[in-house]
Design a protein around this motif. Structure first.
Motif, PDB file in Angstrom:
ATOM      1  N   ILE A  15       0.798  -8.109   2.396  1.00 38.39           N
ATOM      2  CA  ILE A  15       2.202  -7.952   2.008  1.00 38.39           C
ATOM      3  C   ILE A  15       2.310  -7.198   0.682  1.00 38.39           C
ATOM      4  CG2 ILE A  15       4.246  -9.255   1.273  1.00 38.39           C
ATOM      5  CD1 ILE A  15       3.473 -11.300   3.470  1.00 38.39           C
ATOM      6  N   LEU A  16       1.399  -7.545  -0.231  1.00 33.52           N
ATOM      7  CA  LEU A  16       1.401  -6.888  -1.545  1.00 33.52           C
ATOM      8  C   LEU A  16       1.198  -5.377  -1.398  1.00 33.52           C
ATOM      9  CD1 LEU A  16       1.445  -7.359  -4.652  1.00 33.52           C
ATOM     10  CD2 LEU A  16      -1.046  -7.442  -4.561  1.00 33.52           C
ATOM     11  N   SER A  17       0.404  -4.982  -0.390  1.00 32.39           N
ATOM     12  CA  SER A  17       0.061  -3.562  -0.263  1.00 32.39           C
ATOM     13  C   SER A  17       1.298  -2.716   0.078  1.00 32.39           C
ATOM     14  CB  SER A  17      -1.012  -3.374   0.808  1.00 32.39           C
ATOM     15  OG  SER A  17      -0.456  -3.636   2.071  1.00 32.39           O
ATOM     16  N   TYR A  18       2.397  -3.372   0.497  1.00 37.03           N
ATOM     17  CA  TYR A  18       3.614  -2.605   0.787  1.00 37.03           C
ATOM     18  C   TYR A  18       4.523  -2.439  -0.442  1.00 37.03           C
ATOM     19  CZ  TYR A  18       2.324  -2.293   5.623  1.00 37.03           C
ATOM     20  OH  TYR A  18       1.661  -1.966   6.774  1.00 37.03           O
ATOM     21  N   THR A  19       4.018  -2.915  -1.574  1.00 36.12           N
ATOM     22  CA  THR A  19       4.751  -2.724  -2.826  1.00 36.12           C
ATOM     23  C   THR A  19       4.997  -1.242  -3.086  1.00 36.12           C
ATOM     24  OG1 THR A  19       3.655  -4.664  -3.715  1.00 36.12           O
ATOM     25  CG2 THR A  19       4.745  -3.246  -5.294  1.00 36.12           C
ATOM     26  N   GLY A  20       3.999  -0.430  -2.689  1.00 31.94           N
ATOM     27  CA  GLY A  20       4.108   1.017  -2.909  1.00 31.94           C
ATOM     28  C   GLY A  20       5.366   1.573  -2.272  1.00 31.94           C
ATOM     29  N   MET A  21       5.628   1.164  -1.014  1.00 26.50           N
ATOM     30  CA  MET A  21       6.796   1.673  -0.295  1.00 26.50           C
ATOM     31  C   MET A  21       8.083   1.177  -0.954  1.00 26.50           C
ATOM     32  SD  MET A  21       7.547   3.692   1.980  1.00 26.50           S
ATOM     33  CE  MET A  21       9.036   4.230   2.767  1.00 26.50           C
ATOM     34  N   THR A  22       8.084  -0.100  -1.319  1.00 27.34           N
ATOM     35  CA  THR A  22       9.264  -0.679  -1.976  1.00 27.34           C
ATOM     36  C   THR A  22       9.567   0.087  -3.266  1.00 27.34           C
ATOM     37  OG1 THR A  22       8.996  -2.894  -1.060  1.00 27.34           O
ATOM     38  CG2 THR A  22      10.085  -2.737  -3.193  1.00 27.34           C
ATOM     39  N   LEU A  23       8.518   0.303  -4.064  1.00 30.02           N
ATOM     40  CA  LEU A  23       8.719   1.003  -5.331  1.00 30.02           C
ATOM     41  C   LEU A  23       9.147   2.442  -5.103  1.00 30.02           C
ATOM     42  CD1 LEU A  23       5.906  -0.316  -7.695  1.00 30.02           C
ATOM     43  CD2 LEU A  23       8.364  -0.744  -7.808  1.00 30.02           C
ATOM     44  N   ARG A  24       8.579   3.034  -4.050  1.00 31.43           N
ATOM     45  CA  ARG A  24       8.924   4.428  -3.767  1.00 31.43           C
ATOM     46  C   ARG A  24      10.417   4.554  -3.469  1.00 31.43           C
ATOM     47  NH1 ARG A  24       6.542   7.569   1.276  1.00 31.43           N
ATOM     48  NH2 ARG A  24       8.025   9.299   1.222  1.00 31.43           N
ATOM     49  N   ILE A  25      10.917   3.645  -2.633  1.00 29.25           N
ATOM     50  CA  ILE A  25      12.352   3.664  -2.331  1.00 29.25           C
ATOM     51  C   ILE A  25      13.156   3.475  -3.617  1.00 29.25           C
ATOM     52  CG2 ILE A  25      14.231   2.441  -1.172  1.00 29.25           C
ATOM     53  CD1 ILE A  25      12.154   1.607   0.965  1.00 29.25           C
ATOM     54  N   ALA A  26      12.759   2.472  -4.403  1.00 29.44           N
ATOM     55  CA  ALA A  26      13.531   2.138  -5.601  1.00 29.44           C
ATOM     56  C   ALA A  26      13.499   3.287  -6.611  1.00 29.44           C
ATOM     57  CB  ALA A  26      12.983   0.865  -6.236  1.00 29.44           C
ATOM     58  N   ILE A  27      12.323   3.876  -6.812  1.00 30.89           N
ATOM     59  CA  ILE A  27      12.202   4.933  -7.831  1.00 30.89           C
ATOM     60  C   ILE A  27      12.970   6.185  -7.404  1.00 30.89           C
ATOM     61  CG2 ILE A  27      10.588   6.547  -8.937  1.00 30.89           C
ATOM     62  CD1 ILE A  27       8.556   4.195  -8.983  1.00 30.89           C
ATOM     63  N   GLY A  90      14.583   6.570   8.625  1.00 31.92           N
ATOM     64  CA  GLY A  90      15.096   5.343   8.028  1.00 31.92           C
ATOM     65  C   GLY A  90      14.938   5.359   6.522  1.00 31.92           C
ATOM     66  N   TYR A  91      13.826   5.930   6.085  1.00 30.71           N
ATOM     67  CA  TYR A  91      13.557   6.017   4.647  1.00 30.71           C
ATOM     68  C   TYR A  91      14.625   6.867   3.959  1.00 30.71           C
ATOM     69  CZ  TYR A  91      11.374   7.821   0.407  1.00 30.71           C
ATOM     70  OH  TYR A  91      11.130   8.203  -0.871  1.00 30.71           O
ATOM     71  N   ALA A  92      14.895   8.048   4.527  1.00 32.43           N
ATOM     72  CA  ALA A  92      15.888   8.940   3.911  1.00 32.43           C
ATOM     73  C   ALA A  92      17.269   8.285   3.899  1.00 32.43           C
ATOM     74  CB  ALA A  92      15.934  10.272   4.653  1.00 32.43           C
ATOM     75  N   ALA A  93      17.619   7.634   5.028  1.00 27.14           N
ATOM     76  CA  ALA A  93      18.927   6.980   5.096  1.00 27.14           C
ATOM     77  C   ALA A  93      19.035   5.879   4.048  1.00 27.14           C
ATOM     78  CB  ALA A  93      19.144   6.401   6.489  1.00 27.14           C
ATOM     79  N   THR A  94      17.924   5.154   3.862  1.00 22.59           N
ATOM     80  CA  THR A  94      17.918   4.098   2.848  1.00 22.59           C
ATOM     81  C   THR A  94      18.161   4.683   1.459  1.00 22.59           C
ATOM     82  OG1 THR A  94      16.296   2.884   4.142  1.00 22.59           O
ATOM     83  CG2 THR A  94      16.595   2.201   1.867  1.00 22.59           C
ATOM     84  N   VAL A  95      17.406   5.757   1.152  1.00 21.10           N
ATOM     85  CA  VAL A  95      17.537   6.364  -0.179  1.00 21.10           C
ATOM     86  C   VAL A  95      18.962   6.887  -0.375  1.00 21.10           C
ATOM     87  CG1 VAL A  95      16.833   8.308  -1.602  1.00 21.10           C
ATOM     88  CG2 VAL A  95      15.100   6.913  -0.472  1.00 21.10           C
ATOM     89  N   ILE A  96      19.524   7.538   0.620  1.00 19.42           N
ATOM     90  CA  ILE A  96      20.889   8.071   0.499  1.00 19.42           C
ATOM     91  C   ILE A  96      21.883   6.923   0.306  1.00 19.42           C
ATOM     92  CG2 ILE A  96      22.760   9.251   1.724  1.00 19.42           C
ATOM     93  CD1 ILE A  96      20.587  10.925   3.147  1.00 19.42           C
ATOM     94  N   GLY A  97      21.772   5.920   1.154  1.00 21.15           N
ATOM     95  CA  GLY A  97      22.698   4.789   1.076  1.00 21.15           C
ATOM     96  C   GLY A  97      22.614   4.076  -0.256  1.00 21.15           C
TER      97      GLY A  97
END
Lengths: 225, 249
Positions: A15-27, A90-97
Motif C-alpha cells: 500500500i505504501l508503494s502507491y504513495t508515489g501515485m498519490t503524491l504525483r496527483i497532489a503535486i 482517469g488520472y488526467a480527469a482527476t488532476v483537472i477536477g
C-alpha cells in the motif's frame, strides 16, 4: 472480532508503494492550482471586465458542488457529450477536477494575501516609476506569497487527502490499492488501517516541511508586518 | 521645472484641491505648510500621479499632462520625473536596504546590476547607513527607514523630489537625522524639492519659498522670513500663532 496484525504488516509495503501515485496527483494538481488561481486572482484583483463575471460564476459552481460529483462529471459526463473526452485518462480527469475544485478556494486565499500587502507598498513602487506589472512582480507577489504560505501548505494537505477519490475513476493510488486488497482478502480493517496510517504520516511530514519552510523564510527577511 | 495650472482634485462631493496654480523654478526648495486636511499631501500625490487630478494641467521638466487626457504611458513617464518620500517610509518589506535602492534603478532605469550596487553603496555611505545594507526594513528604526527611503529616491537622480511629511511618523529624537539628510541633498545637489511639513523651523531654514495652503487653495506664498515674520493674510497669522504657542520659538 478477528484482527490479523501480520496481514496488516505484510500488506503495508504494498500500500505504501502507491504513495508515489498519490503524491504525483497532489503535486501536479497543486502546481496547476497555484498557476490557475494566480491567473483568476489577478483577474479579480484588477477587476478585468468580462473575465471577472465569468471567473466568479466558475467559483460559485465549483464551491457549490462536491468534488466527487465534479470528478464524475468530468470523467464520465463529458465523455458522453464530447467525443474528445473519451480518451481522457482517469488520472488526467482527476488532476483537472482537483485543480478546478482547489482553485475555486485557493483564489480566495490568494486574494486575502494580496490585499494584506499595504497600499503604501504599491504606491512606493509606482512613485519610483515602476509599472503596475513590475510592482506586482517585484513587490506585491513576493510579500503575498509569504502571507499565503501557511494556507498553501494546508491546501496541499487537502489535495493529498482528496486524491483518495481518484480511485473512483480507476486510478491506482493508496486508496485504490487498499480497497483492492481488502476486497480480495476480506481483510478490510487491516488494509484500510494501512491506508489510514500512510495518509496520516504523509500529512504530518508535509506539515513539518511546511513549518521548516516558514521558519526559513522568516529568518531571511524578518517577519511580515 | 514645475508648472501647475488650475489643478483641481475632487473625492466624490469633496473638493480637496480647488484650482491650484504653481510655478517652481529649477533647484528651488518649496515648503508647503498649512492646517491638516487642506490638500497638501494631495497636491504632492497629484504631482507624482498617485492621484489622478480631476481637472487642470501639470507640467514637470517639459512633460505636460492634462487631466482626463493622459495615457497610461504618459502617467508612467510623469512618475519618473519625480520621486516621493512618504510619511510612513513605505520601504519594500521584501527587499533589504541595498535592494530597496537598486530595484528601481535596475527595473525602471535599466542600469546594470553591478553599477547600480556601486551607486547604491555610495548613497548609503552618504546617508550613513552603509553598515545596514543587508538589513531588512522591519529591523531598522523609523529614522533609518526614512533615510533609506530618501536614498532610494536619490538614486534615481530625478530632478524633482516630493516629501510628504517626512518626519511626522518619527519619534521626536529621530527627526533631526532625517532633516539633516534632506538639508544635505538640497545643498549638494540641485534638486527641486516640494516639502510638506509641520516642522516650521525646518521649513524656514531649508526653503526658498513657503507655500501656505488652506481649504485646497494657496492662501499665501512668500520668502521664509517674509512669511514667518510678517505674514500678509489673516489666516496665515492665525496659523503661525497656533504654532508659536505650540512649539515654534
Amino acid at each position: 472480532m478477528n484482527f490479523d496484525l501480520s496481514y496488516a504488516i505484510r500488506q503495508f509495503p504494498t500500500i505504501l508503494s502507491y504513495t508515489g501515485m498519490t503524491l504525483r496527483i497532489a503535486i501536479v494538481a497543486m502546481v496547476f492550482s497555484v498557476l490557475f488561481s494566480l491567473i483568476i486572482t489577478i483577474v479579480r484583483y484588477y477587476r478585468i471586465p468580462v473575465l471577472t463575471p465569468v471567473v466568479n460564476l466558475y467559483i460559485d459552481l465549483f464551491r457549490g458542488t462536491p468534488l466527487l460529483v465534479q470528478l464524475f462529471f468530468i470523467y464520465y459526463g463529458l465523455a458522453q457529450l464530447f467525443p474528445i473526452f473519451v480518451n481522457l485518462s482517469g488520472y488526467a480527469a482527476t488532476v483537472i477536477g482537483m485543480t478546478l475544485n482547489t482553485s475555486s478556494y485557493m483564489t480566495e486565499d490568494m486574494r486575502g494575501a494580496l490585499e494584506s500587502v499595504p497600499r503604501g507598498q504599491v504606491e512606493a513602487g509606482l512613485s519610483v516609476g515602476m509599472t503596475d506589472l513590475q510592482v506586482m512582480r517585484h513587490v506585491i507577489l513576493p510579500q503575498a506569497a509569504r502571507v499565503a504560505m501557511p494556507v498553501m501548505g494546508n491546501e496541499f494537505i487537502s489535495l493529498v487527502k482528496n486524491s483518495s477519490m481518484a480511485f473512483t475513476l480507476g486510478v491506482r493510488e493508496i486508496m485504490a490499492e487498499a480497497s483492492l486488497l481488502g476486497t480480495s482478502s476480506s481483510n478490510y480493517f487491516e488494509c484500510y488501517l494501512d491506508a489510514f496510517i500512510v495518509y496520516f504520516v504523509l500529512s504530518k511530514i508535509i506539515t513539518i516541511l511546511q513549518n521548516a519552510v516558514e521558519r526559513y523564510l522568516n529568518r531571511r527577511g524578518g517577519a511580515v508586518r | 521645472m514645475i508648472h501647475v495650472q488650475g489643478l483641481r482634485k475632487e473625492f466624490g462631493p469633496n473638493t480637496v484641491l480647488d484650482g491650484i496654480n504653481l510655478d517652481v523654478a529649477p533647484g528651488e526648495v518649496v515648503a508647503v505648510v498649512g492646517p491638516s486636511g487642506t490638500g497638501k499631501s494631495t497636491l504632492l500625490r497629484c504631482l507624482n500621479y498617485l492621484e489622478a487630478p480631476t481637472a487642470g494641467t501639470i507640467e514637470i521638466d517639459g512633460l505636460a499632462l492634462t487631466a482626463g487626457q493622459e495615457t497610461r504611458k504618459q502617467i508612467y513617464a510623469m512618475r519618473q520625473k519625480s520621486t516621493m518620500i512618504f510619511q510612513n517610509f513605505c520601504l519594500f518589506q521584501n527587499k533589504n536596504v541595498l535592494e530597496n535602492i537598486t530595484l528601481a534603478m535596475e527595473v525602471v532605469q535599466h542600469i546594470p546590476k553591478e553599477r547600480a550596487v556601486d551607486q547604491a553603496r555610495e548613497i548609503l555611505r552618504q546617508i550613513g547607513l552603509l553598515d545596514k545594507q543587508d538589513s531588512y526594513p522591519s529591523t531598522l528604526s523609523g529614522g533609518q527607514q526614512q533615510r533609506v527611503a530618501i536614498g532610494r529616491a536619490m538614486a534615481l537622480h530625478t530632478k524633482v523630489m516630493l516629501f510628504d511629511e517626512p518626519t511626522s511618523a518619527l519619534d521626536p529624537c529621530l527627526v533631526g537625522e532625517v532633516l539633516s539628510v534632506i538639508q544635505q541633498i538640497s545643498q549638494e545637489h540641485n534638486t527641486t524639492m516640494l516639502i510638506v511639513t509641520h516642522e516650521m523651523q525646518f521649513a524656514h531654514d531649508i526653503a526658498n519659498r513657503i507655500l501656505f495652503l488652506e481649504g485646497g487653495s494657496i492662501v499665501e506664498s512668500g520668502a521664509p522670513d517674509e512669511f514667518f515674520y510678517s505674514p500678509k493674510t489673516e489666516r496665515a497669522k492665525q496659523f503661525l500663532q497656533y504654532y508659536s504657542m505650540k512649539r515654534y520659538q
